[in-house]
Design a protein around this motif. Structure first.
Motif, PDB file in Angstrom:
ATOM      1  N   TRP A  32       0.840  -1.200   0.000  1.00  0.00           N
ATOM      2  CA  TRP A  32       0.000   0.000   0.000  1.00  0.00           C
ATOM      3  C   TRP A  32       0.875   1.250   0.000  1.00  0.00           C
ATOM      4  N   ASP A  33       1.868   1.275   0.881  1.00  0.00           N
ATOM      5  CA  ASP A  33       2.770   2.433   0.949  1.00  0.00           C
ATOM      6  C   ASP A  33       3.549   2.608  -0.359  1.00  0.00           C
ATOM      7  N   GLN A  34       4.003   1.489  -0.931  1.00  0.00           N
ATOM      8  CA  GLN A  34       4.730   1.560  -2.214  1.00  0.00           C
ATOM      9  C   GLN A  34       3.834   2.141  -3.297  1.00  0.00           C
ATOM     10  N   GLN A  35       2.609   1.652  -3.359  1.00  0.00           N
ATOM     11  CA  GLN A  35       1.686   2.110  -4.392  1.00  0.00           C
ATOM     12  C   GLN A  35       1.420   3.605  -4.250  1.00  0.00           C
ATOM     13  N   LEU A  36       1.174   4.046  -3.039  1.00  0.00           N
ATOM     14  CA  LEU A  36       0.897   5.464  -2.826  1.00  0.00           C
ATOM     15  C   LEU A  36       2.105   6.329  -3.141  1.00  0.00           C
ATOM     16  N   SER A  37       3.293   5.868  -2.795  1.00  0.00           N
ATOM     17  CA  SER A  37       4.484   6.676  -3.090  1.00  0.00           C
ATOM     18  C   SER A  37       4.710   6.773  -4.596  1.00  0.00           C
ATOM     19  N   PHE A  38       4.413   5.732  -5.322  1.00  0.00           N
ATOM     20  CA  PHE A  38       4.520   5.794  -6.779  1.00  0.00           C
ATOM     21  C   PHE A  38       3.455   6.734  -7.345  1.00  0.00           C
ATOM     22  N   CYS A  39       2.246   6.642  -6.819  1.00  0.00           N
ATOM     23  CA  CYS A  39       1.145   7.471  -7.318  1.00  0.00           C
ATOM     24  C   CYS A  39       1.396   8.966  -7.096  1.00  0.00           C
ATOM     25  N   GLU A  40       2.132   9.301  -6.053  1.00  0.00           N
ATOM     26  CA  GLU A  40       2.416  10.709  -5.777  1.00  0.00           C
ATOM     27  C   GLU A  40       3.151  11.387  -6.920  1.00  0.00           C
ATOM     28  N   ILE A  41       3.986  10.631  -7.640  1.00  0.00           N
ATOM     29  CA  ILE A  41       4.771  11.230  -8.722  1.00  0.00           C
ATOM     30  C   ILE A  41       4.263  10.867 -10.114  1.00  0.00           C
ATOM     31  N   CYS A  42       3.275  10.001 -10.186  1.00  0.00           N
ATOM     32  CA  CYS A  42       2.752   9.544 -11.477  1.00  0.00           C
ATOM     33  C   CYS A  42       1.839  10.614 -12.080  1.00  0.00           C
ATOM     34  N   PRO A  43       2.045  10.952 -13.345  1.00  0.00           N
ATOM     35  CA  PRO A  43       1.214  11.982 -13.981  1.00  0.00           C
ATOM     36  C   PRO A  43      -0.186  11.500 -14.383  1.00  0.00           C
ATOM     37  N   THR A  44      -0.471  10.217 -14.274  1.00  0.00           N
ATOM     38  CA  THR A  44      -1.753   9.692 -14.732  1.00  0.00           C
ATOM     39  C   THR A  44      -2.915  10.087 -13.821  1.00  0.00           C
ATOM     40  N   ARG A  45      -2.661  10.272 -12.535  1.00  0.00           N
ATOM     41  CA  ARG A  45      -3.660  10.711 -11.559  1.00  0.00           C
ATOM     42  C   ARG A  45      -4.890   9.789 -11.532  1.00  0.00           C
ATOM     43  N   CYS A  46      -4.640   8.519 -11.286  1.00  0.00           N
ATOM     44  CA  CYS A  46      -5.697   7.512 -11.308  1.00  0.00           C
ATOM     45  C   CYS A  46      -6.775   7.721 -10.245  1.00  0.00           C
ATOM     46  N   VAL A  47      -6.404   8.298  -9.118  1.00  0.00           N
ATOM     47  CA  VAL A  47      -7.386   8.482  -8.059  1.00  0.00           C
ATOM     48  C   VAL A  47      -8.107   9.816  -8.201  1.00  0.00           C
ATOM     49  N   SER A  48      -7.370  10.895  -8.439  1.00  0.00           N
ATOM     50  CA  SER A  48      -8.024  12.204  -8.539  1.00  0.00           C
ATOM     51  C   SER A  48      -8.859  12.336  -9.816  1.00  0.00           C
ATOM     52  N   GLU A  49      -8.507  11.604 -10.854  1.00  0.00           N
ATOM     53  CA  GLU A  49      -9.287  11.601 -12.103  1.00  0.00           C
ATOM     54  C   GLU A  49      -9.939  10.235 -12.294  1.00  0.00           C
ATOM     55  N   LYS A  50     -10.448   9.693 -11.204  1.00  0.00           N
ATOM     56  CA  LYS A  50     -10.870   8.291 -11.126  1.00  0.00           C
ATOM     57  C   LYS A  50     -11.902   7.849 -12.157  1.00  0.00           C
ATOM     58  N   GLU A  51     -12.756   8.722 -12.603  1.00  0.00           N
ATOM     59  CA  GLU A  51     -13.828   8.346 -13.528  1.00  0.00           C
ATOM     60  C   GLU A  51     -13.443   8.465 -15.000  1.00  0.00           C
TER      61      GLU A  51
END
Length: 150
Positions: free
Chosen positions: A117-136
């Motif tokens: 979980w921590d690894q995934q979140l740390s990767f998501c912080e720098i990923c430009p895809t924004r899977c959670v904030s642009e979830k739909e």
């Protein structure tokens, strides 16, 4: 794909586990797909011998990782909506899926899930895809990945 530890989440978990129609090819489901692979890899890395002694193979672990990731979706959405303050990962999902495993393996699996979980979140912080904030939004990576996986 083979790694030093054998099969990886990428080879065991397919994107099709996270959608059944084109309308479900959204970024949030991609996040769940990536989380499931991270969970698979971390549990396998941290508990490999214990899994084997409990006769839990790669397929069972992959199915559990998918189950876990899909069940986390509602919890994550509650956090985003401000309905809960904190995401809590409990051993209940492990107990539900693997009712006969011992406390030692369950606790090691839980520790591995927390690391994943921590690894995934740390990767998501720098990923430009924004899977959670642009979830739909539609996720074209499902289409790209499918050509490699199927």
């Amino acid at each position: 794909m083979k790694t030093k530890e054998g099969t990886s989440g990428l080879s065991m978990i397919k994107p099709t586990s996270f959608y059944s129609s084109k309308k479900e090819k959204i970024k949030f489901n991609w996040f769940s797909y990536e989380l499931s692979m991270t969970v698979f890899d971390q549990i396998k890395k941290d508990t490999g011998n214990l899994l084997r002694s409990d006769q839990i193979g790669d397929k069972d672990l992959a199915l559990f990782s998918i189950f876990f990731s899909k069940n986390m979706q509602n919890i994550i959405l509650q956090k985003i909506a401000g309905e809960i303050d904190m995401i809590y990962i409990s051993p209940e999902m492990i107990e539900l899926y693997f009712p006969d495993i011992g406390d030692k393996l369950k606790n090691k699996m839980l520790d591995a899930i927390l690391k994943a979980w921590d690894q995934q979140l740390s990767f998501c912080e720098i990923c430009p895809t924004r899977c959670v904030s642009e979830k739909e939004l539609y996720c074209p990576m499902f289409d790209e990945e499918l050509s490699d996986c199927e």
